[in-house]
Every structure is written in structure tokens, then in C-alpha cells.
Design a protein around this motif. Structure first.
Motif, PDB file in Angstrom:
ATOM      1  N   UNK A 190      10.303  -0.620 -16.892  1.00 47.07           N
ATOM      2  CA  UNK A 190       9.086   0.172 -17.027  1.00 47.07           C
ATOM      3  C   UNK A 190       9.358   1.500 -17.726  1.00 47.07           C
ATOM      4  N   UNK A 191       8.307   2.066 -18.351  1.00 47.15           N
ATOM      5  CA  UNK A 191       8.399   3.359 -19.016  1.00 47.15           C
ATOM      6  C   UNK A 191       8.527   4.469 -17.977  1.00 47.15           C
ATOM      7  N   UNK A 192       9.106   5.599 -18.393  1.00 47.98           N
ATOM      8  CA  UNK A 192       9.429   6.668 -17.459  1.00 47.98           C
ATOM      9  C   UNK A 192       8.210   7.247 -16.761  1.00 47.98           C
ATOM     10  N   UNK A 193       7.061   7.342 -17.451  1.00 50.54           N
ATOM     11  CA  UNK A 193       5.906   8.007 -16.846  1.00 50.54           C
ATOM     12  C   UNK A 193       5.102   7.100 -15.906  1.00 50.54           C
ATOM     13  N   UNK A 194       5.418   5.802 -15.874  1.00 52.19           N
ATOM     14  CA  UNK A 194       4.791   4.900 -14.905  1.00 52.19           C
ATOM     15  C   UNK A 194       5.848   4.100 -14.136  1.00 52.19           C
ATOM     16  N   UNK A 195       7.082   4.526 -14.242  1.00 53.39           N
ATOM     17  CA  UNK A 195       8.211   3.776 -13.674  1.00 53.39           C
ATOM     18  C   UNK A 195       8.143   3.686 -12.152  1.00 53.39           C
ATOM     19  N   UNK A 196       7.795   4.786 -11.501  1.00 47.83           N
ATOM     20  CA  UNK A 196       7.735   4.784 -10.047  1.00 47.83           C
ATOM     21  C   UNK A 196       6.685   3.798  -9.553  1.00 47.83           C
ATOM     22  N   UNK A 197       5.518   3.802 -10.188  1.00 46.90           N
ATOM     23  CA  UNK A 197       4.444   2.893  -9.793  1.00 46.90           C
ATOM     24  C   UNK A 197       4.805   1.442 -10.089  1.00 46.90           C
ATOM     25  N   UNK A 198       5.314   1.178 -11.294  1.00 44.48           N
ATOM     26  CA  UNK A 198       5.635  -0.191 -11.678  1.00 44.48           C
ATOM     27  C   UNK A 198       6.730  -0.801 -10.821  1.00 44.48           C
ATOM     28  N   UNK A 199       7.834  -0.075 -10.669  1.00 47.91           N
ATOM     29  CA  UNK A 199       8.961  -0.591  -9.889  1.00 47.91           C
ATOM     30  C   UNK A 199       8.571  -0.756  -8.420  1.00 47.91           C
ATOM     31  N   UNK A 200       7.810   0.198  -7.877  1.00 50.19           N
ATOM     32  CA  UNK A 200       7.408   0.122  -6.475  1.00 50.19           C
ATOM     33  C   UNK A 200       6.479  -1.056  -6.228  1.00 50.19           C
ATOM     34  N   UNK A 206      -0.737   4.021 -11.530  1.00 48.29           N
ATOM     35  CA  UNK A 206      -0.827   2.664 -10.993  1.00 48.29           C
ATOM     36  C   UNK A 206      -1.755   1.815 -11.852  1.00 48.29           C
ATOM     37  N   UNK A 207      -2.911   2.378 -12.187  1.00 45.72           N
ATOM     38  CA  UNK A 207      -3.872   1.653 -13.028  1.00 45.72           C
ATOM     39  C   UNK A 207      -3.273   1.352 -14.402  1.00 45.72           C
ATOM     40  N   UNK A 208      -2.591   2.340 -14.970  1.00 50.34           N
ATOM     41  CA  UNK A 208      -2.033   2.164 -16.305  1.00 50.34           C
ATOM     42  C   UNK A 208      -0.924   1.120 -16.335  1.00 50.34           C
ATOM     43  N   UNK A 209      -0.057   1.135 -15.335  1.00 48.79           N
ATOM     44  CA  UNK A 209       1.046   0.174 -15.359  1.00 48.79           C
ATOM     45  C   UNK A 209       0.546  -1.245 -15.090  1.00 48.79           C
ATOM     46  N   UNK A 210      -0.492  -1.379 -14.264  1.00 48.10           N
ATOM     47  CA  UNK A 210      -1.073  -2.708 -14.040  1.00 48.10           C
ATOM     48  C   UNK A 210      -1.744  -3.212 -15.313  1.00 48.10           C
ATOM     49  N   UNK A 211      -2.426  -2.328 -16.022  1.00 49.76           N
ATOM     50  CA  UNK A 211      -3.127  -2.714 -17.244  1.00 49.76           C
ATOM     51  C   UNK A 211      -2.161  -3.068 -18.378  1.00 49.76           C
ATOM     52  N   UNK A 224       0.843  -1.200   0.000  1.00 48.56           N
ATOM     53  CA  UNK A 224       0.000   0.000   0.000  1.00 48.56           C
ATOM     54  C   UNK A 224       0.875   1.246   0.000  1.00 48.56           C
ATOM     55  N   UNK A 225       1.955   1.203   0.785  1.00 49.37           N
ATOM     56  CA  UNK A 225       2.898   2.327   0.766  1.00 49.37           C
ATOM     57  C   UNK A 225       3.529   2.487  -0.603  1.00 49.37           C
ATOM     58  N   UNK A 226       3.819   1.342  -1.262  1.00 49.76           N
ATOM     59  CA  UNK A 226       4.382   1.397  -2.609  1.00 49.76           C
ATOM     60  C   UNK A 226       3.416   1.986  -3.612  1.00 49.76           C
ATOM     61  N   UNK A 227       2.124   1.649  -3.466  1.00 50.65           N
ATOM     62  CA  UNK A 227       1.109   2.198  -4.371  1.00 50.65           C
ATOM     63  C   UNK A 227       0.996   3.708  -4.187  1.00 50.65           C
ATOM     64  N   UNK A 228       0.928   4.136  -2.926  1.00 51.31           N
ATOM     65  CA  UNK A 228       0.811   5.573  -2.637  1.00 51.31           C
ATOM     66  C   UNK A 228       2.062   6.315  -3.103  1.00 51.31           C
ATOM     67  N   UNK A 229       3.225   5.784  -2.712  1.00 56.12           N
ATOM     68  CA  UNK A 229       4.476   6.432  -3.095  1.00 56.12           C
ATOM     69  C   UNK A 229       4.704   6.403  -4.597  1.00 56.12           C
ATOM     70  N   UNK A 230       4.365   5.272  -5.237  1.00 57.22           N
ATOM     71  CA  UNK A 230       4.537   5.176  -6.683  1.00 57.22           C
ATOM     72  C   UNK A 230       3.651   6.152  -7.428  1.00 57.22           C
ATOM     73  N   UNK A 231       2.384   6.252  -6.999  1.00 58.84           N
ATOM     74  CA  UNK A 231       1.453   7.187  -7.637  1.00 58.84           C
ATOM     75  C   UNK A 231       1.957   8.622  -7.508  1.00 58.84           C
ATOM     76  N   UNK A 232       2.346   9.001  -6.289  1.00 53.37           N
ATOM     77  CA  UNK A 232       2.825  10.367  -6.068  1.00 53.37           C
ATOM     78  C   UNK A 232       4.141  10.611  -6.798  1.00 53.37           C
TER      79      UNK A 232
END
Length: 466
Positions: free
Chosen positions: A364-374, A233-238, A78-86
Motif C-alpha cells: 500500500x501507498x504511504x498515505x493510506x498504508x495504515x488503513x490498507x494494511x490494518x 479508509x474510503x480511498x484505500x478501499x476504492x 472495526x478496531x482496524x478501521x478506527x486505528x488505520x484511519x487515525x
């Protein structure tokens, strides 16, 4: 010649002028976060069973203590989702600073919590609540620290720079155990309270350093060009869920393996009186001190041979090492215990952590990298957090062979994941970067790479950035 990977390198080819400062700042934060989080694991193994979960059977207390350890790991996704999104929406730096503040306050509070003896059932309840907060903060931390460093680093040394950040974790482990090694001689509850209380000093130092690091140039360009997405987060999961799943299994081999070879091993050695508490902590300190250099070295090695080969060979070694690891510990020989814990840590854990620093962002791509890697990094934490609890149950069923076999299974899962995960730093990639550096006259100025030729790995050559 192998075909270059799909994800392109972005940012200055020689890195930014702030690359070293960013890596240092990220590493310092990683030291503090790991000191806080790992310190809890040590306290759970040595003290919390009796302090918060008193029982006539010490094993029951240990099981409950490890269960609270697992709660923090469960909160990390959950922390990864929040931190990745932000991180993908507002920037990597704000996540770095906020996660450090939250982690520091939560850790300090553990140091002043009442015990079961003084307030009864309220004590373990409060411990669980604070542990959840720790997990949220730690889950948000890693993505920001790694990505800031990765995106500032020179193209051909991203493994080394991110390995430096990953080395913050063995430094934190070393500090935590050194403090426990000293505090074990303090009277009563001070033996476990002091390590948590002194973390506040480290947090203040870390905040001063992190507040001065600049935002990622890659994120700034993504933001300026309007490439940020509303729901990363939604985009990288999809679009990239397969890499998330691969990353989870890659991580399990490292972090869940650590939960057995270090976290559980401390408790195992202590409960079976194979070594004294001082000796156990000394062994951990030796392993973590060597791990500082090992993690950085493994990261640098991935710049030379690629990320994937390290993972393949090390997970195979870990699978073969699981049973001998416990056999050596069972001898009760202090020398063998030191050797066992050291090998388990600097090879089976440090090598995989060193490779992850660059490999995970590159998937992962740069614009979703934080969410994907986290997500990939932190979801695996649920398995890791429950592992000491599971190993205690396996021991009740199969003896030491149960935990040993689980360690082997984790290693084989990592091996399988490495086989099906693409290499992101191929020989073709390395040769391309070397050619570009030669063409640029080996300039060390970031300005000299302001408009480099698009990397051959880019999904769209127009996406190569300054």
C-alpha cells in the motif's frame, strides 16, 4: 532480472537512529497485547465453558465459550478501521499508546468479572461486552506497531525488524501459558483470574516504553507535504481493494490455521484426555519459546529471498500437514503432541507472520498504508475468531477429520492468494539497495541517506523521501 514492484521504499536507506528502539517498543506492546488476547483463548479452552456457560454437556459449554472468543475477533476489523484511519490521519504513535491502554483495562476487568454461578446470565453478557472492547483494541494495535517499525527500519532489513515485532506474539503466547501453567494449581477461580489480573503490570511497563518512541519519519513527511487524505479508509478501499482482498486470504492461512492447530487443539487434547492440562500447556510453552526465534528468523529470511516465496512454500507444507497433525495428536504420545504443536506453530504460523510484517505495508501507498494494511490484517480475524466454533461443529459431524480438512482448506486459500499477490521485494529491489549502500560508502549514519536516489519501485521518483 524481475521488474521492481510498484510501491517505493521511503525513509532513510540505513533507517533512523531510533529504528532499534522503535522495534523494541513495538515488540513489547505486541507482547502485552497478545498476552491479553491469547490468554483469553487459553482460558476459553480450559475454563470459561464451565465458569460462564455451565451445561450438562461439556461440548455445549465449549461451543459457547469459543463463540465469545469469536466475538473479539469479529470486533477486530472495526478496531482496524478506527486505528488505520487515525494512523493515517494523526499518526502511528497515538494509536499505539491508546490501544495498549484500552486492551490492558479490558483484560484486567475480565479478571474481576462475576461468574454465572453468582449473577446468572449477566456474567456471560459482561464477558461478551469486555471481549468486544478487547477486539477493538487489538484491531487497532497491529497496524501502528508494524508501520512504526517498518518506516523506521533500514531498507534492506525491513523483514528482520518487522519480524522482531511479530515475535512479540509468541512471547505473549509464552507468557500467557506460563502464567496459566502456574495458576492452574491455584484454588477455585484464581486459576483463571490471576493471569488476567497480572496483565496490568505488563501494561504499565509497556506504556512507559511506548511513550518514549518517536513518530514515524514517513508519516511526518507525508503530513508535512500535505499528502494526508481526508478519508484514508474510503480511498484505500476504492483504489486498492484488490490488495486488501489478497491480504485477507493471506492472513486467513496464518491466523485461522493457528486457531485450529493451537487454540482448538488445546481444547481437543483436553476434552479427549490425550494429555493432561499441564502437559498441554507445556507443549504450548515449548512451541512459543521456539517461535520467538523462528518468527524473527523467517522475517530476516524474507530480506534475502523475498516475501512471496516464503508464503508459497509454507502454505503448501501446511496443506500437506493438516491430517498428519491430528493423527499424531490422537496417539496420545506427549512427545508427538509437543512435536506436532511445535511444527504447526513455528512453521505454519510463524513463517507466515514473519513474512507479513514487511509484505503487507509494502502493498500500500504511504498515505493510506495504515488503513490498507490494518483492513487486510483484521478482516481476516472474523474468519479466525469463528474457526474454533466451526471446528467444534465439524468435529460433531466428521470427527477429527473435519478440523483437519478445514486446516488444509485454509492453507490452500493462502497458497492461492500468494500466487496472485505481487512480490514487493524482488531481486532487482535488493540489488538496487545494495548498490546504493555501496555508493554511500556503507555509512551507518542516517544522515548519509538524507537525499537518496529514488527507488526504482517508486510510482513517482519524486516521492522518494529522506
Amino acid at each position: 532480472m524481475s521488474t521492481p514492484g510498484k510501491t517505493g521504499l521511503r525513509g532513510p536507506i540505513h533507517g533512523t537512529r531510533d529504528a532499534k528502539r522503535v522495534a523494541s517498543g513495538s515488540a513489547v506492546g505486541a507482547v502485552i497485547e497478545s498476552y491479553d488476547f491469547i490468554g483469553y483463548g487459553t482460558a476459553a479452552a480450559l475454563y470459561f465453558g464451565a465458569v460462564f456457560f455451565p451445561s450438562e454437556d461439556p461440548l455445549v459449554g465449549t461451543l459457547l465459550s469459543f463463540a465469545t472468543l469469536g466475538v473479539g475477533f469479529i470486533a477486530r476489523p472495526l478496531g482496524g478501521i478506527i486505528g488505520g484511519h487515525l494512523g493515517d490521519r494523526v499518526g502511528r504513535k497515538p494509536v499505539l499508546v491508546t490501544s495498549l491502554i484500552v486492551m490492558g483495562l479490558a483484560t484486567f476487568i475480565i479478571g474481576v468479572l462475576p461468574t454465572y454461578q453468582s449473577v446468572g446470565i449477566l456474567a456471560p453478557i459482561l464477558l461478551v461486552v469486555v471481549r468486544v472492547v478487547q477486539g477493538l483494541a487489538f484491531g487497532a494495535e497491529w497496524g501502528g506497531a508494524i508501520l512504526m517499525t517498518y518506516e523506521h527500519a533500514p531498507w534492506k532489513r525491513k523483514g528482520l525488524f518487522t519480524g522482531t515485532v511479530q515475535a512479540g506474539f509468541p512471547i505473549g503466547l509464552l507468557l500467557a501459558n506460563l502464567v496459566f501453567l502456574i495458576s492452574v494449581h491455584l484454588p477455585g477461580d484464581l486459576a483463571w483470574r490471576v493471569p488476567f489480573l497480572v496483565s496490568l503490570v505488563l501494561v504499565i511497563v509497556g506504556l512507559v516504553i511506548r511513550s518514549k518512541v518517536p513518530e514515524s519519519p514517513v508519516f511526518e513527511e507525508v503530513k508535512t507535504s500535505g499528502q494526508t487524505v481526508k478519508s484514508p479508509v474510503v480511498e484505500v478501499i476504492r483504489d486498492d481493494w484488490r490488495n486488501i482482498v489478497r491480504g485477507i486470504f493471506l492472513r486467513v492461512a496464518e491466523t485461522a490455521g493457528y486457531a485450529i492447530s493451537v487454540t482448538y487443539m488445546i481444547s481437543y487434547i483436553n476434552d479427549h484426555e490425550l494429555a493432561s492440562t499441564d502437559q498441554t500447556l507445556t507443549a504450548i510453552c515449548i512451541a512459543s519459546a521456539l517461535g520467538i526465534f523462528a518468527t524473527t528468523g523467517w522475517g530476516a529470511l524474507t530480506d534475502i529471498v523475498g516475501r512471496r516465496p516464503i508464503y508459497i512454500w509454507v502454505t503448501l507444507f501446511a496443506a500437506a500437514f493438516g491430517i498428519p497433525m491430528f493423527l499424531a495428536a490422537n496417539t496420545g504420545s506427549f512427545v508427538l503432541i509437543i512435536a506436532t504443536i511445535t511444527i504447526a506453530y513455528i512453521v505454519c504460523q510463524n513463517a507466515l507472520a514473519g513474512a507479513q510484517g514487511a509484505w503487507f505495508p509494502e502493498l500500500f501507498q504511504a498515505n493510506t498504508r495504515s488503513s490498507g494494511a490494518s483492513l487486510a490484517y483484521q478482516i481476516s480475524a472474523m474468519v479466525s475468531g469463528l474457526t474454533p466454533f466451526a471446528t467444534s461443529l465439524l468435529y460433531m459431524w466428521l470427527g477429527w477429520l473435519g478440523p483437519a480438512l478445514l486446516f488444509v482448506v485454509y492453507a490452500l486459500l493462502g497458497f492461492g492468494a500468494a500466487l496472485v499477490t505481487r512480490e514487493t521485494w524482488t531481486r532487482a529491489d535488493r540489488e538496487f539497495v545494495n548498490r546504493k549502500i555501496a555508493e554511500l560508502g556503507h555509512s551507518t549514519s542516517a544522515e548519509s541517506s538524507k537525499h537518496p536516489e529514488p527507488h526504482p519501485s517508486s510510482p513517482n521518483h519524486d516521492d522518494a523521501l529522506n
